[in-house]
Design a protein around this motif. Sequence first.
Motif, PDB file in Angstrom:
ATOM      1  N   UNK A  95      31.868  85.315  56.110  1.00 21.45           N
ATOM      2  CA  UNK A  95      32.859  86.269  56.616  1.00 21.45           C
ATOM      3  C   UNK A  95      34.096  86.263  55.729  1.00 21.45           C
ATOM      4  N   UNK A  96      34.941  87.246  55.981  1.00 21.86           N
ATOM      5  CA  UNK A  96      36.226  87.342  55.291  1.00 21.86           C
ATOM      6  C   UNK A  96      37.122  88.260  56.090  1.00 21.86           C
ATOM      7  N   UNK A  97      38.404  88.240  55.790  1.00 21.30           N
ATOM      8  CA  UNK A  97      39.369  89.159  56.380  1.00 21.30           C
ATOM      9  C   UNK A  97      39.805  90.103  55.266  1.00 21.30           C
ATOM     10  N   UNK A  98      39.656  91.395  55.484  1.00 22.31           N
ATOM     11  CA  UNK A  98      40.027  92.385  54.471  1.00 22.31           C
ATOM     12  C   UNK A  98      41.383  92.994  54.828  1.00 22.31           C
ATOM     13  N   UNK A  99      42.328  92.836  53.933  1.00 22.47           N
ATOM     14  CA  UNK A  99      43.647  93.444  54.116  1.00 22.47           C
ATOM     15  C   UNK A  99      43.702  94.763  53.359  1.00 22.47           C
ATOM     16  N   UNK A 100      44.196  95.795  54.024  1.00 20.44           N
ATOM     17  CA  UNK A 100      44.410  97.080  53.368  1.00 20.44           C
ATOM     18  C   UNK A 100      43.168  97.629  52.701  1.00 20.44           C
ATOM     19  N   UNK A 101      43.343  98.111  51.483  1.00 17.76           N
ATOM     20  CA  UNK A 101      42.261  98.753  50.751  1.00 17.76           C
ATOM     21  C   UNK A 101      41.232  97.773  50.200  1.00 17.76           C
ATOM     22  N   UNK A 102      41.465  96.471  50.362  1.00 16.40           N
ATOM     23  CA  UNK A 102      40.489  95.478  49.891  1.00 16.40           C
ATOM     24  C   UNK A 102      39.144  95.668  50.573  1.00 16.40           C
ATOM     25  N   UNK A 103      39.131  96.298  51.735  1.00 16.95           N
ATOM     26  CA  UNK A 103      37.860  96.527  52.444  1.00 16.95           C
ATOM     27  C   UNK A 103      36.876  97.306  51.580  1.00 16.95           C
ATOM     28  N   UNK A 104      37.380  98.167  50.710  1.00 15.32           N
ATOM     29  CA  UNK A 104      36.496  98.958  49.848  1.00 15.32           C
ATOM     30  C   UNK A 104      35.839  98.095  48.773  1.00 15.32           C
ATOM     31  N   UNK A 105      36.554  97.104  48.275  1.00 12.89           N
ATOM     32  CA  UNK A 105      35.966  96.162  47.335  1.00 12.89           C
ATOM     33  C   UNK A 105      34.872  95.358  48.027  1.00 12.89           C
ATOM     34  N   UNK A 106      35.173  94.802  49.187  1.00 16.07           N
ATOM     35  CA  UNK A 106      34.217  93.946  49.880  1.00 16.07           C
ATOM     36  C   UNK A 106      32.989  94.724  50.337  1.00 16.07           C
ATOM     37  N   UNK A 107      33.165  95.980  50.688  1.00 14.43           N
ATOM     38  CA  UNK A 107      32.026  96.806  51.101  1.00 14.43           C
ATOM     39  C   UNK A 107      31.007  96.934  49.968  1.00 14.43           C
ATOM     40  N   UNK A 108      31.457  96.906  48.729  1.00 13.20           N
ATOM     41  CA  UNK A 108      30.551  96.977  47.586  1.00 13.20           C
ATOM     42  C   UNK A 108      29.626  95.766  47.511  1.00 13.20           C
ATOM     43  N   UNK A 109      29.987  94.698  48.213  1.00 16.16           N
ATOM     44  CA  UNK A 109      29.199  93.468  48.224  1.00 16.16           C
ATOM     45  C   UNK A 109      28.437  93.287  49.536  1.00 16.16           C
ATOM     46  N   UNK A 110      28.374  94.342  50.338  1.00 10.65           N
ATOM     47  CA  UNK A 110      27.598  94.310  51.569  1.00 10.65           C
ATOM     48  C   UNK A 110      28.349  93.882  52.813  1.00 10.65           C
ATOM     49  N   UNK A 111      29.650  93.650  52.707  1.00 10.13           N
ATOM     50  CA  UNK A 111      30.429  93.259  53.886  1.00 10.13           C
ATOM     51  C   UNK A 111      30.754  94.503  54.704  1.00 10.13           C
ATOM     52  N   UNK A 112      30.653  94.374  56.029  1.00  7.74           N
ATOM     53  CA  UNK A 112      30.893  95.495  56.930  1.00  7.74           C
ATOM     54  C   UNK A 112      31.861  95.080  58.030  1.00  7.74           C
ATOM     55  N   UNK A 113      32.614  96.044  58.510  1.00  2.70           N
ATOM     56  CA  UNK A 113      33.537  95.764  59.607  1.00  2.70           C
ATOM     57  C   UNK A 113      32.750  95.368  60.846  1.00  2.70           C
ATOM     58  N   UNK A 114      33.274  94.416  61.598  1.00  2.00           N
ATOM     59  CA  UNK A 114      32.572  93.906  62.776  1.00  2.00           C
ATOM     60  C   UNK A 114      33.153  94.403  64.097  1.00  2.00           C
ATOM     61  N   UNK A 115      34.339  95.014  64.065  1.00  2.00           N
ATOM     62  CA  UNK A 115      34.960  95.512  65.296  1.00  2.00           C
ATOM     63  C   UNK A 115      34.148  96.682  65.841  1.00  2.00           C
ATOM     64  N   UNK A 116      34.057  96.873  67.123  1.00  2.00           N
ATOM     65  CA  UNK A 116      34.791  96.168  68.167  1.00  2.00           C
ATOM     66  C   UNK A 116      34.072  94.927  68.713  1.00  2.00           C
TER      67      UNK A 116
END
Length: 81
Positions: free
Chosen positions: A51-72
């Motif tokens: 897991x990781x915490x994505x701040x701001x636009x960093x979510x777009x970088x992490x998405x390239x590596x298969x990470x997805x938002x878990x909320x809700x």
Amino acid sequence: MGRIIGDGGTAFQIVDMCVLPEHQGLGLGKRIMDALMQRLVDRAPRTAYVSLIADGKARYLYAQYGYAETAPESVGMARQL
């Protein structure tokens, strides 16, 4: 810079990802993530939860590596002492 913390078996977290503002946009974040992901592939079991915490636009970088938002279903929580 970036690092991985965890219990060595079932759970890992990517933390402290940082590229100085004057060096952003040059692909350094991707190079750091490539190295961290390779380390996980080499050393962590395939069943590990990463897991990781994505701040701001960093979510777009992490998405390239298969990470997805878990909320809700789950949300990050924090507290300062």
